[in-house]
Design an enzyme around this catalytic site. Structure first.
Site, PDB file in Angstrom:
ATOM      1  N   MET A 121       0.853  -1.195   0.000  1.00 50.27           N
ATOM      2  CA  MET A 121       0.000   0.000   0.000  1.00 50.27           C
ATOM      3  C   MET A 121       0.889   1.246   0.000  1.00 50.27           C
ATOM      4  O   MET A 121       0.425   2.358   0.297  1.00 50.27           O
ATOM      5  CB  MET A 121      -0.945  -0.016   1.197  1.00 50.27           C
ATOM      6  CG  MET A 121      -1.893  -1.237   1.152  1.00 50.27           C
ATOM      7  SD  MET A 121      -3.506  -0.945   1.871  1.00 50.27           S
ATOM      8  CE  MET A 121      -3.062  -0.525   3.554  1.00 50.27           C
ATOM      9  N   LEU A 155       6.712   3.105   1.499  1.00 49.44           N
ATOM     10  CA  LEU A 155       7.598   1.953   1.670  1.00 49.44           C
ATOM     11  C   LEU A 155       8.611   2.171   2.793  1.00 49.44           C
ATOM     12  O   LEU A 155       9.179   3.252   2.934  1.00 49.44           O
ATOM     13  CB  LEU A 155       8.313   1.665   0.344  1.00 49.44           C
ATOM     14  CG  LEU A 155       7.371   1.446  -0.847  1.00 49.44           C
ATOM     15  CD1 LEU A 155       8.188   1.207  -2.120  1.00 49.44           C
ATOM     16  CD2 LEU A 155       6.424   0.288  -0.603  1.00 49.44           C
ATOM     17  N   HIS A 156       8.825   1.120   3.562  1.00 49.22           N
ATOM     18  CA  HIS A 156       9.771   1.165   4.675  1.00 49.22           C
ATOM     19  C   HIS A 156      10.723  -0.013   4.586  1.00 49.22           C
ATOM     20  O   HIS A 156      10.691  -0.779   3.590  1.00 49.22           O
ATOM     21  CB  HIS A 156       9.013   1.198   6.005  1.00 49.22           C
ATOM     22  CG  HIS A 156       7.977   0.123   6.133  1.00 49.22           C
ATOM     23  ND1 HIS A 156       8.282  -1.217   6.142  1.00 49.22           N
ATOM     24  CD2 HIS A 156       6.620   0.188   6.219  1.00 49.22           C
ATOM     25  CE1 HIS A 156       7.178  -1.937   6.264  1.00 49.22           C
ATOM     26  NE2 HIS A 156       6.138  -1.100   6.300  1.00 49.22           N
ATOM     27  N   HIS A 191       9.330  -3.397   3.551  1.00 48.26           N
ATOM     28  CA  HIS A 191       9.121  -3.557   2.109  1.00 48.26           C
ATOM     29  C   HIS A 191      10.440  -3.797   1.375  1.00 48.26           C
ATOM     30  O   HIS A 191      10.513  -4.586   0.433  1.00 48.26           O
ATOM     31  CB  HIS A 191       8.450  -2.305   1.533  1.00 48.26           C
ATOM     32  CG  HIS A 191       7.077  -2.040   2.065  1.00 48.26           C
ATOM     33  ND1 HIS A 191       6.782  -0.919   2.808  1.00 48.26           N
ATOM     34  CD2 HIS A 191       5.920  -2.748   1.975  1.00 48.26           C
ATOM     35  CE1 HIS A 191       5.491  -0.935   3.135  1.00 48.26           C
ATOM     36  NE2 HIS A 191       4.945  -2.038   2.649  1.00 48.26           N
ATOM     37  N   VAL A 239      10.505  -7.275   9.820  1.00 47.93           N
ATOM     38  CA  VAL A 239      11.680  -6.409   9.974  1.00 47.93           C
ATOM     39  C   VAL A 239      11.376  -5.417  11.089  1.00 47.93           C
ATOM     40  O   VAL A 239      10.282  -4.839  11.129  1.00 47.93           O
ATOM     41  CB  VAL A 239      11.978  -5.672   8.652  1.00 47.93           C
ATOM     42  CG1 VAL A 239      13.110  -4.667   8.839  1.00 47.93           C
ATOM     43  CG2 VAL A 239      12.330  -6.681   7.564  1.00 47.93           C
TER      44      VAL A 239
END
Lengths: 289, 289
Positions: free
Chosen positions: A34, A37-38, A41, A180
């Site tokens: 969605m 992004l982190h 991702h 993560v």
């Protein structure tokens, strides 16, 4: 820069010729997101790049999976930033459709998996998993990847997707990727951006509570009720935890564990820090990162 | 003889290389059936052969779409005969999986389309369309055809499949094929084999009732209630009609029509002749064959 597609027809045409070229041996990896992004991702993307000839990331905030009063409108969006992340990670193709493109008319289908979509997250977010299932099936039908990557952070969602693939004979390998975490243990999530500084600090109680559960388990505690109560107490010891939706343990078939906890069982929690709803989970037997 | 496959993996491998050969231009037509092939199926096959490079027929009596007390056990089966029909029609590939191959474990997914799967056939056969949707999605994921052929005789099923394709962005063209009738008008159906001689004769009342509805429509009657009552009376005038489940009219969106009938609306009937349950339908504005 990754190749950006906005239209279903265009990405289909592009992927069709890619798939059949190179003597029909090209593989496609898919990371549905969605956006916003982190590092979670990024990990999904890296796994995909290791295993496939081409990696597709979709960026789409799916209205169907948000209930009334949830955060659909405020969910963080920043396509420019996401494209930069994708470029840094070497993503080949980004699919960022508009709502009109994804839902020219509102879908009427309802997809339920009794015992899975109606418990825990499904009970607190009615219709959520039907919306997830619908968009995942749509994206699978548009991208037709060989492999798709899902984070274990959304553990129940992963189970739903695995069940869809099995029940519907979908020719896609679902690759689960471990959660993560930030340095202090908070699970990476786009919703973390909602947290004010104080709340961000308070949210570390989640990981500490998961570790407490593991510690109890490691030291021989097996009673599910005892472990859940300890976790609940730990979470509520943090003043900014305003509400705990659930603390629950499920076995590998996602059945609620109400007696003896076994290695491989999962502890699942959902709570609010201030007004921000967060979820996390822990596999009994895992080691702290 | 058509090439016969019993295993999902084997037909997938075969079709994958076919699809990508010939410069990626090969098209696959698909006719899903429950076997005991009749002239209606032959028509579906002929349409597929006209439009595609390869035609696949599946033969599988899907247990999921039968309710308790329905005719799953007695449903007619004859693979030898079906293979002969397929050979006569020039079918390229037959997929006839075992239950173990289709359902290594029982699927738990439930697929509903409110307003479509819960009315008429769906109301009289709870769970039927969820079972249909599940097996159709499975078969689509196994065969991955370009086009799939469905008879209008099972009109509500056709609507369900069209809705699945739309809601889930399935890249398959659904081709509806008009009902094929016997010389006396009875719609071709594998279940006609259940009819004893007397019942077979009595079953002609169905087509006569549909024609009566069309005749009323043609002569200016537009009131849905009047037409439905006339059809019901006609059906019940036949002594061997032991029960009428429904006589209903829907518009092109499958909404129940309770006022003025329009051209393009559909009359749908379900009834029992003796113990045999039959369905049929008529599009207002069509001409008798």
């Amino acid at each position: 820069m990754p190749k950006l597609f906005r239209k279903v027809r265009e990405i289909r045409n592009f992927l069709r010729s890619f798939r059949c070229s190179n003597d029909n041996s090209n593989s496609i990896g898919f990371v549905p997101t969605m956006g916003y992004l982190h590092k979670g991702h990024r990990e999904l993307i890296r796994r995909s790049k290791l295993q496939n000839d081409l990696t597709v990331v979709s960026i789409y905030v799916n209205p169907l999976q948000f209930g009334p009063g949830e955060d659909y409108e405020t969910y963080p969006r920043d396509l420019e930033r996401d494209l930069t992340v994708c470029e840094e990670e070497g993503v080949d193709v980004v699919f960022a459709p508009t709502d009109d493109e994804m839902y020219p008319e509102k879908p009427t289908i309802k997809i339920e998996i009794p015992g899975l979509t109606d418990v825990l997250e499904g009970a607190y977010r009615p219709g959520h998993f039907s919306g997830v299932a619908t968009v995942v099936l749509k994206l699978f039908n548009i991208i037709q990847p060989d492999r798709a990557y899902f984070g274990e952070k959304d553990f129940q969602q992963l189970k739903v997707v695995q069940r869809l693939v099995k029940d519907l004979s979908i020719p896609i390998e679902i690759v689960p990727v471990p959660t993560v975490r930030e340095e202090d243990g908070l699970a990476a999530s786009s919703r973390n951006t909602y947290l004010k500084e104080e709340e961000r600090q308070a949210a570390t109680v989640i990981y500490r509570s998961l570790l407490l559960a593991q510690k109890l388990f490691s030291s021989g505690t097996r009673n599910a009720k005892d472990i859940k109560e300890a976790v609940l107490r730990a979470l509520l010891s943090e003043k900014l935890v305003s509400k705990v939706d659930y603390v629950e343990i499920v076995d590998e078939e996602f059945r609620i564990r109400d007696d003896q906890v076994m290695e491989g069982d999962r502890l699942l929690v959902a709570l609010r820090v201030g007004k921000v709803r967060l979820i996390d989970n822990w596999r009994f037997g895992d080691e702290a990162v």
